[in-house]
Design an enzyme around this catalytic site. Sequence first.
Site, PDB file in Angstrom:
ATOM      1  N   PHE A  14      40.790  31.315  41.269  1.00 54.14           N
ATOM      2  CA  PHE A  14      39.395  30.904  41.426  1.00 54.14           C
ATOM      3  C   PHE A  14      38.507  32.127  41.255  1.00 54.14           C
ATOM      4  O   PHE A  14      38.685  33.129  41.941  1.00 54.14           O
ATOM      5  CB  PHE A  14      39.151  30.277  42.807  1.00 54.14           C
ATOM      6  CG  PHE A  14      37.728  29.804  42.963  1.00 54.14           C
ATOM      7  CD1 PHE A  14      37.330  28.581  42.442  1.00 54.14           C
ATOM      8  CD2 PHE A  14      36.767  30.603  43.589  1.00 54.14           C
ATOM      9  CE1 PHE A  14      36.001  28.161  42.561  1.00 54.14           C
ATOM     10  CE2 PHE A  14      35.449  30.177  43.704  1.00 54.14           C
ATOM     11  CZ  PHE A  14      35.065  28.962  43.184  1.00 54.14           C
ATOM     12  N   ASP A  25      39.687  40.757  41.521  1.00 53.22           N
ATOM     13  CA  ASP A  25      38.692  39.932  42.195  1.00 53.22           C
ATOM     14  C   ASP A  25      39.046  39.977  43.682  1.00 53.22           C
ATOM     15  O   ASP A  25      39.916  39.256  44.145  1.00 53.22           O
ATOM     16  CB  ASP A  25      38.751  38.501  41.643  1.00 53.22           C
ATOM     17  CG  ASP A  25      37.793  37.565  42.364  1.00 53.22           C
ATOM     18  OD1 ASP A  25      37.344  37.906  43.474  1.00 53.22           O
ATOM     19  OD2 ASP A  25      37.509  36.481  41.819  1.00 53.22           O
ATOM     20  N   LYS A  84      31.477  37.467  49.533  1.00 56.24           N
ATOM     21  CA  LYS A  84      31.892  36.922  50.829  1.00 56.24           C
ATOM     22  C   LYS A  84      31.644  37.917  51.981  1.00 56.24           C
ATOM     23  O   LYS A  84      30.507  38.118  52.345  1.00 56.24           O
ATOM     24  CB  LYS A  84      33.340  36.446  50.767  1.00 56.24           C
ATOM     25  CG  LYS A  84      33.490  35.277  49.783  1.00 56.24           C
ATOM     26  CD  LYS A  84      34.614  34.330  50.096  1.00 56.24           C
ATOM     27  CE  LYS A  84      34.419  32.986  49.420  1.00 56.24           C
ATOM     28  NZ  LYS A  84      34.952  32.891  48.066  1.00 56.24           N
TER      29      LYS A  84
HETATM   30  C1  LIG Z   1      34.495  32.644  46.678  1.00 55.22           C
HETATM   31  C2  LIG Z   1      35.132  33.304  45.532  1.00 55.22           C
HETATM   32  C3  LIG Z   1      34.426  33.513  44.328  1.00 55.22           C
HETATM   33  C4  LIG Z   1      33.033  32.997  44.093  1.00 55.22           C
HETATM   34  O1  LIG Z   1      32.085  33.547  44.959  1.00 55.22           O
HETATM   35  P1  LIG Z   1      30.663  32.804  45.124  1.00 55.22           P
HETATM   36  O2  LIG Z   1      29.906  33.687  46.071  1.00 55.22           O
HETATM   37  O3  LIG Z   1      30.934  31.448  45.661  1.00 55.22           O
HETATM   38  O4  LIG Z   1      30.044  32.763  43.782  1.00 55.22           O
HETATM   39  C5  LIG Z   1      35.083  34.182  43.317  1.00 55.22           C
HETATM   40  N1  LIG Z   1      36.337  34.632  43.463  1.00 55.22           N
HETATM   41  C6  LIG Z   1      37.034  34.459  44.607  1.00 55.22           C
HETATM   42  C7  LIG Z   1      38.417  34.992  44.707  1.00 55.22           C
HETATM   43  C8  LIG Z   1      36.459  33.766  45.670  1.00 55.22           C
HETATM   44  O5  LIG Z   1      37.161  33.562  46.781  1.00 55.22           O
END
Ligand SMILES: *Cc1c(COP(=O)(O)O)cnc(C)c1O
Length: 392
Positions: free
Chosen positions: A138, A223, A252
Site C-alpha cells: 500500500f 516507504d 502518519k
Molecule cells: C498510510 C500509508 C500511506 C498513505 O498515507 P496517506 O497519509 O494516507 O496518504 C502510504 N504508504 C503506507 C505504507 C501507509 O501505511
Amino acid sequence: MPTMKEYFEIAERKYMFVSKKPPVVMEKGKGMYLWDVDGRRYLDFISGWAVTLLGHCHPSITRALVKQGKKLINASPAFYNKPQVEFTELLLGKSCMDRVFFVSSGAEANEGAIKLARKYGSKFKNGAYEIITTRDSFHGRTLATMAATGKEHWQTLYAPTIPGFIHLPYNDLAAVEKTITDKTIAVMIEPVQGESGAIAATKEYIQGLRKLCDEKGILLIFDEIQTGYCRTGSFFAYEQFGVEPDIMTLAKGIGGGYPLGALLAKEKFCVFEAGDQGGTYTGQPLAMAVGLAVLREIIKTDLPSHVKKMSEYLVGRLRELEAQGLIANIRGMGLLIAFDAKRKSGADIVNEALEKGLLLNSPRPTSIRLMPALIAEKKHIDEMIKIISTIL
Ligand SMILES: *Cc1c(COP(=O)(O)O)cnc(C)c1O
C-alpha cells in the site's frame, strides 16, 4: 444539542460516501482513549490509523499548536521559516538521510519519491522509469501511488492507470533479480507491509535488495510511512535490517495526528531542479512546530525502548490466546502486530469490540491488526486482551 444518532444521520446523508462506517461520532480524545458524542469511552488500538503515536491530545502537541498558532501559521512556500529549519536539522540528525522535503500526507510523500526516482532516471540512467513494488503493498491514494500499490482492483479502478510499475511477490528476491531491466530505476518497498496485515520483510530479502540495487545502480526506496517513527521498535525500521535506503518516505506518526509527511533522500539522489517539485503547504510553520514537538518528546522519553518493551509484553499476552487455540499466526514488529482469528471473522470481532468499547482494525477477512499509540502501557494491553478474549 443533536444526539449522536442525529449527528450520524446528517453525516450519512451529506458526507460523500467512501466507506461504510459504524454509527459512532467521535468528539474527544485523551491518551489511549476516545469519547463519542454520547460520552461513551473507547480504548483505542487504531490510534488514528497508526498516527497518534503519543496518544490523543498529548500536551506537547497541543502546546506547540497553540504557541505556533499565535505566532505564525503560514509564511508561504516561498520562504523558509524557523520551526522548519529546526525540525529539518533534528529529523535529519535521527536518520541516515541528507535532505528532506515536507508535505501533508503519505501519498504526497510517495508521489515525491516516485518523481525523484524518475528524475534521477531521466538525468543519469537513460530515461529508466520503471519502479518495482510488491503485491499487497500500500503506497497511497493518488493516481501514481495507486498504480504503485499492489492491489489488483486498483490497477483498473480509475483507468487509464499511470504506467511504469511492476508488482512482484513480497519477500521474493529472485523475482526482483529476474525482473530488473535497463528500464528499471527503483525498487519501492514497505519494510513491514502494514495495510495487508503486518507482514514483515525478511532480513535476507531487504539485504538482498540493497545489494541488487547497488549492483544495478538503481534506487532502493523505503516507504516507512507506517513503519517509521518508532512503530516497529527502532526509530526507523531500516535500522533493524542493517541497510540504508536511498530514499525514504514518512507520514502518519511524524505529525502525531497533525497532517504531515516527508520525503527524505541521500544527497546523491536529490536531483530536483527549480520548479520540479513544490506545494503550497510544504514546510508550513504550524506543521513544522508540531513535528518538532513530537520528535523532541520521542527523544526525551526514549520511545523506541518503551515500544520494544510493550511489544514483547503484547506478543506474550497474544501467545496466551494462541495457546488457548483462539488465535494463530501472530506477526509484525514493534507495536504493529496482527493475528488471525480462528473462529470469528475479522469484521465480527471489530464490531463486537466496538460495542464493548475497544477500537480494532481488520485488514483482512480473518485478521486483526493492532496499532495502538506508542505510549500504550501494560494496563492498556491487559484491558484490550481481556475484551478480545471475551469476544473470542
Ligand atoms: C498510510 C500509508 C500511506 C498513505 O498515507 P496517506 O497519509 O494516507 O496518504 C502510504 N504508504 C503506507 C505504507 C501507509 O501505511
